[in-house]
Design an enzyme around this catalytic site. Structure first.
Site, PDB file in Angstrom:
ATOM      1  N   CYS A 118       1.308  -1.259  -0.439  1.00 21.65           N
ATOM      2  CA  CYS A 118       0.195  -0.059  -0.029  1.00 21.65           C
ATOM      3  C   CYS A 118       0.864   1.661   0.313  1.00 21.65           C
ATOM      4  O   CYS A 118       1.746   1.091   0.321  1.00 21.65           O
ATOM      5  CB  CYS A 118      -0.997   0.034   1.212  1.00 21.65           C
ATOM      6  SG  CYS A 118      -2.085   1.327   1.493  1.00 21.65           S
ATOM      7  N   HIS A 161      -9.410  -3.835  -1.162  1.00 25.93           N
ATOM      8  CA  HIS A 161      -8.430  -3.469  -0.631  1.00 25.93           C
ATOM      9  C   HIS A 161      -8.559  -1.540  -0.352  1.00 25.93           C
ATOM     10  O   HIS A 161      -8.881  -1.017   0.372  1.00 25.93           O
ATOM     11  CB  HIS A 161      -7.539  -2.920  -1.518  1.00 25.93           C
ATOM     12  CG  HIS A 161      -6.018  -2.677  -0.776  1.00 25.93           C
ATOM     13  ND1 HIS A 161      -5.047  -3.375   0.417  1.00 25.93           N
ATOM     14  CD2 HIS A 161      -5.942  -1.148  -0.851  1.00 25.93           C
ATOM     15  CE1 HIS A 161      -3.850  -2.291   0.147  1.00 25.93           C
ATOM     16  NE2 HIS A 161      -4.537  -0.610  -0.314  1.00 25.93           N
ATOM     17  N   GLU A 162      -8.691  -1.220  -0.917  1.00 27.15           N
ATOM     18  CA  GLU A 162      -9.975   0.592  -1.751  1.00 27.15           C
ATOM     19  C   GLU A 162     -11.130   0.549  -0.849  1.00 27.15           C
ATOM     20  O   GLU A 162     -10.680   1.362  -0.223  1.00 27.15           O
ATOM     21  CB  GLU A 162      -9.847   0.985  -3.070  1.00 27.15           C
ATOM     22  CG  GLU A 162      -8.739   0.849  -4.117  1.00 27.15           C
ATOM     23  CD  GLU A 162      -7.794   1.478  -3.008  1.00 27.15           C
ATOM     24  OE1 GLU A 162      -7.363   1.850  -2.571  1.00 27.15           O
ATOM     25  OE2 GLU A 162      -6.044   0.809  -3.564  1.00 27.15           O
ATOM     26  N   HIS A 165     -10.312   1.040   2.366  1.00 29.07           N
ATOM     27  CA  HIS A 165      -9.599   2.582   3.101  1.00 29.07           C
ATOM     28  C   HIS A 165     -10.747   3.482   3.311  1.00 29.07           C
ATOM     29  O   HIS A 165     -10.311   3.754   3.779  1.00 29.07           O
ATOM     30  CB  HIS A 165      -8.555   3.353   1.868  1.00 29.07           C
ATOM     31  CG  HIS A 165      -7.535   2.465   1.564  1.00 29.07           C
ATOM     32  ND1 HIS A 165      -6.204   2.798   2.840  1.00 29.07           N
ATOM     33  CD2 HIS A 165      -6.869   2.004   1.238  1.00 29.07           C
ATOM     34  CE1 HIS A 165      -5.008   2.316   1.794  1.00 29.07           C
ATOM     35  NE2 HIS A 165      -5.040   1.630   0.760  1.00 29.07           N
TER      36      HIS A 165
END
Length: 188
Positions: A118, A161-162, A165
């Site tokens: 990341c 993953h996004e 976030h």
């Protein structure tokens, strides 16, 4: 879940439809508070969100190895992220470059462990178990059109993953323990 398939709305999408040139923004790193807080939903038609979407794409494009970037990573608490895994060697199916607002996982299956890195945690990688078959809904910036994306493998990992976030999670929050965290290798 039916098999992953390309979404025609995404196939026709390019950042040009945003009608604004993106600016490269600095990427914030942990432990920045914005990375640890759940971001609010956004109005995808808001001109500030459209500009943010363009900025995310511009920043992602100039960042070597970057396949996704979320608004919290550029210091903005907003549920917006850009993804483009098309040039990554682990890619199978992909939808090219796209940005989603207010994305949600609606179906996930076939969980598998894989290594992640990341930009906001630049010195570490870690093994994270994620779904390799995924269906996500979200809205396109500008039009606000709701779309559904069904994908697999590496693009599925990048989307999760996004989305993490946008909910205040880093990949480090998903590793099974210290044994699954590694110093990032630097290739010369």
């Amino acid at each position: 879940m039916t098999g992953p398939e390309l979404n025609s709305a995404l196939g026709a999408w390019t950042e040009a439809v945003l009608g604004v040139d993106g600016k490269v923004r600095p990427v914030v790193t942990a432990p920045a508070p914005v990375l640890a807080a759940a971001a609010p939903e956004v109005d995808p038609a808001d001109p500030a969100i459209v500009a943010l979407a363009a900025d995310l794409v511009a920043t992602m494009r100039v960042s070597p190895g970057c396949v996704g970037l979320a608004a919290p990573q550029v210091g903005v608490a907003a549920q917006v992220f850009a993804v483009d895994v098309s040039k990554h060697p682990k890619t199978n199916l992909h939808h090219g470059t796209f940005v989603l607002c207010n994305a949600r996982v609606v179906e996930a299956s076939r969980w598998q462990k894989g290594r992640e890195g990341c930009m906001s945690v630049p010195d570490l990688t870690g093994d994270v178990k994620r779904a390799t078959r995924l269906t996500v809904t979200g809205r396109l910036p500008g039009s606000g059109e709701e779309i559904t994306v069904s994908t697999d493998a590496f693009e599925a990992r990048a989307l999760q993953h996004e989305i993490d976030h946008c909910t205040g999670l880093l990949f480090l929050d998903r590793v099974t323990g210290a044994h699954a965290v590694f110093a990032r290798k630097v290739y010369q």
